[in-house]
Design an enzyme around this catalytic site. Structure first.
Site, PDB file in Angstrom:
ATOM      1  N   GLY A 120      16.944  18.900 -14.331  1.00  0.00           N
ATOM      2  CA  GLY A 120      15.632  18.446 -14.497  1.00  0.00           C
ATOM      3  C   GLY A 120      15.289  17.546 -13.082  1.00  0.00           C
ATOM      4  N   GLY A 121      15.878  18.081 -12.180  1.00  0.00           N
ATOM      5  CA  GLY A 121      15.906  17.453 -10.592  1.00  0.00           C
ATOM      6  C   GLY A 121      17.041  16.953 -10.129  1.00  0.00           C
ATOM      7  N   SER A 122      18.112  17.336 -10.626  1.00  0.00           N
ATOM      8  CA  SER A 122      19.457  16.998 -10.269  1.00  0.00           C
ATOM      9  C   SER A 122      19.889  17.460  -8.774  1.00  0.00           C
ATOM     10  CB  SER A 122      20.551  17.563 -11.187  1.00  0.00           C
ATOM     11  OG  SER A 122      20.196  16.620 -12.608  1.00  0.00           O
ATOM     12  N   LYS A 152      30.056  19.956  -6.534  1.00  0.00           N
ATOM     13  CA  LYS A 152      29.781  19.079  -7.643  1.00  0.00           C
ATOM     14  C   LYS A 152      31.177  19.263  -8.707  1.00  0.00           C
ATOM     15  CE  LYS A 152      26.057  17.762 -10.646  1.00  0.00           C
ATOM     16  NZ  LYS A 152      24.446  18.205 -10.958  1.00  0.00           N
ATOM     17  N   SER A 201      21.509  14.279 -11.137  1.00  0.00           N
ATOM     18  CA  SER A 201      23.016  14.085 -11.344  1.00  0.00           C
ATOM     19  C   SER A 201      23.976  14.505 -10.198  1.00  0.00           C
ATOM     20  CB  SER A 201      23.158  15.132 -12.648  1.00  0.00           C
ATOM     21  OG  SER A 201      23.332  16.232 -12.241  1.00  0.00           O
TER      22      SER A 201
END
Length: 560
Positions: free
Chosen positions: A231-233, A134, A209
């Site tokens: 948060g869930g990326s 990433k 993200s």
């Protein structure tokens, strides 16, 4: 008076010129960054072409179809060369990014790493495996932009701990993937490198993200990727793109030494096409090199015995968190998986996660916007704001009094109350941190009372139509909960959206048929054939148990 007016007019004109020049400079930097990326792509295409001419007989499709465990076996025994595998994946990644715009940059140093591992007698666990990373995971000589213009001039001086460990295990980091601006979004768009599309359907978001990772792996251009999750990326792109993804306990893996304490810490984790790939990646990373390079990582090697165990599990389950009801297909996935687990001899127990509205507004969002969003807004100074972030940015810019008034007037409707709750003093901040600890203790007590090993629950999905994630920040409650708790949580695809799901969606009213429920319905409609996933959770530091449970769910879903 006329002199004063002339001076004022001159000042206004000067300010206008200064702003214009500033914007021009920003656009110039962005164009330069895009040009550099495109030149890098052309160079890689040329290198791939040269390899193709030298070795025309490569069976590309056969290599790309190999699962990670099989590919590592072939590389270890020497029946496939790291060179062949690397150029095969480079070629495929070029094709996928042309369709989805998932790559931020190729890593040309991958050829140096290739030569480095070819010269080693000892082969690491990821020997010869091309790995994508990433955008913000530091690689020496490259940018870590987070989609911000002000980050375009600063190259990373040293490989991050995680990249060093990947390289020591024989992996070849070959590409950096696109992200949403600021990473605080589950879309995947920024003003510099643009919008990433879902390879399964270009009208849909890949999630975020870690959306660039999701798109590249789902498109077949990478076999293993490293994302991050606040948060869930990791889990949302995995759900949207039909992948397996693991968010570990945040402190189990690090990429930067000496990170400050965070009440909801960012976790790094793997994304891949199957659970075995995630387990191999964790096994490779949780090694002596990791523990020596970063002494703040607990020296707990991967526990293979727990991962390969076949002891029946006691599984807690729920198909709604009582805060943001998910589409029918996501609840169906949980219930079908529950029945399959029961039939396979596991014990299933109904579990109700406590006080999710309180967690979402008072714990999660307050952590990030404790100062009313001022720190977050500061990073946008001198930047062009991506359209996907404008609702949050505008909300942050509202005067505190206006926010409080809106909160009062719209409380029954507000699920996206982002940035309304703030900490007004250091004491309030300490209280906030304490409240998070108290909630964690209560949650663990409830878990222990039921004597659970793991929990099965829903994850947001299926993939949203482009432009909808920005309208539904509150919809991430299913993943966000396990960031606040700092529990390991993973996502496994188990089904696809059916025509029957679509029919049921027409009757969906959500919680109270409010604007957010109607928006969610619009976001997911027309998704027949798109992946449907479930979420698997374990207690802190039990990544191996979480993966073992994910593997069980994956096996049962494939046997259907």
């Amino acid at each position: 008076t006329s002199a004063a007016l002339a001076l004022l007019g001159g000042s206004v004109a000067a300010l206008g010129v200064w702003k214009w020049l500033g914007k021009k400079m920003i656009h110039k930097k962005m164009e330069e960054a895009r040009r550099t990326r495109d030149e890098g792509m052309k160079k890689m295409a040329k290198v791939v072409q040269q390899f193709r001419e030298q070795v025309p007989s490569v069976q590309t499709d056969a290599i790309l179809s190999l699962p990670l465990l099989e590919l590592t076996g072939r590389l270890q025994e020497g029946s496939l060369s790291p060179r062949t595998v690397l150029y095969t994946y480079l070629e495929k990644a070029l094709e996928v990014t042309q369709q989805t715009n998932c790559l931020r940059h190729f890593i040309p140093e991958c050829e140096e790493q290739l030569q480095e591992i070819e010269g080693h007698k000892e082969k690491g666990l990821l020997y010869g495996i091309p790995v994508s990373i990433k955008d913000h995971i530091g690689h020496k000589g490259h940018l870590a932009t987070c989609g911000f213009v002000q980050c375009l001039g600063t190259l990373v001086e040293e490989d991050s701990v995680l990249v060093k460990v990947l390289k020591r295990q024989g992996a070849i980091p070959f590409a950096m993937t696109n992200v949403p601006q600021s990473l605080f979004s589950y879309e995947c768009s920024n003003p510099i490198f643009g919008q990433t599309l879902n390879p399964l359907n270009p009208q849909r978001s890949p999630g975020g993200s870690s959306g660039g990772e999701g798109a590249l792996i789902a498109g077949g251009g990478s076999i293993l990727g490293i994302g991050s999750d606040t948060g869930g990326s990791i889990r949302l792109p995995s759900s949207f793109c039909g992948l397996c993804g693991l968010k570990p306990t945040a402190e189990r893996l690090r990429w930067v030494l000496g990170l400050p304490f965070q009440p909801c810490p960012c976790a790094l984790g793997p994304m891949a096409r199957d659970v075995d790939s995630l387990a191999l990646c964790m096994k490779a990373l949780l090694c002596q090199e990791m523990f020596q390079l970063d002494p703040t990582v607990p020296p707990i090697p991967f526990n293979e015995e727990v991962y390969s165990s076949s002891t029946p599990l006691r599984v807690g389950y729920y198909d709604t968190d009582g805060y943001f009801p998910l589409p029918p297909c996501m609840r169906r996935a949980v219930q079908e998986t529950r029945r399959a687990l029961q039939a396979a001899g596991h014990q299933l127990v109904l579990f109700s996660p406590p006080r999710i509205p309180y967690v979402m507004t008072e714990l999660f969002l307050k952590t990030f916007f404790a100062d009313g969003g001022r720190t977050w807004l500061d990073v946008f100074t001198g930047n062009i704001i991506d359209p996907g972030l404008k609702p949050q940015v505008n909300s942050c810019k509202m005067p505190r009094l206006v926010k409080k008034l809106l909160a009062l007037l719209l409380k029954p409707l507000l699920k996206d109350v982002a940035m309304i709750s703030t900490c007004r003093s250091v004491k309030e901040m300490w209280n906030h941190h304490h409240e998070i600890q108290v909630y964690r203790s209560q949650f663990i007590s409830q878990w222990k009372e039921l004597q659970l090993d793991v929990v099965l629950c829903p994850v947001l999905g299926p993939a949203f139509t482009m432009g909808y994630p920005r309208k539904l920040l509150g919809a991430i409650s299913s993943t966000m909960l396990y960031n606040v708790l700092n529990f390991p949580a993973g996502v496994v695809p188990v089904s696809t959206v059916t025509e029957a799901d679509e029919e049921e969606l027409k009757l969906y009213k959500g919680c109270c048929d409010d604007p957010w429920d109607r928006t969610l319905k619009q976001a997911v409609s027309g998704a027949v054939g798109m992946p449907v996933a479930v979420q698997c959770v374990a207690l802190p530091w039990q990544e191996e148990l979480c993966l073992r449970f994910m593997k069980e769910v994956e096996t049962l879903s494939r046997d259907k």
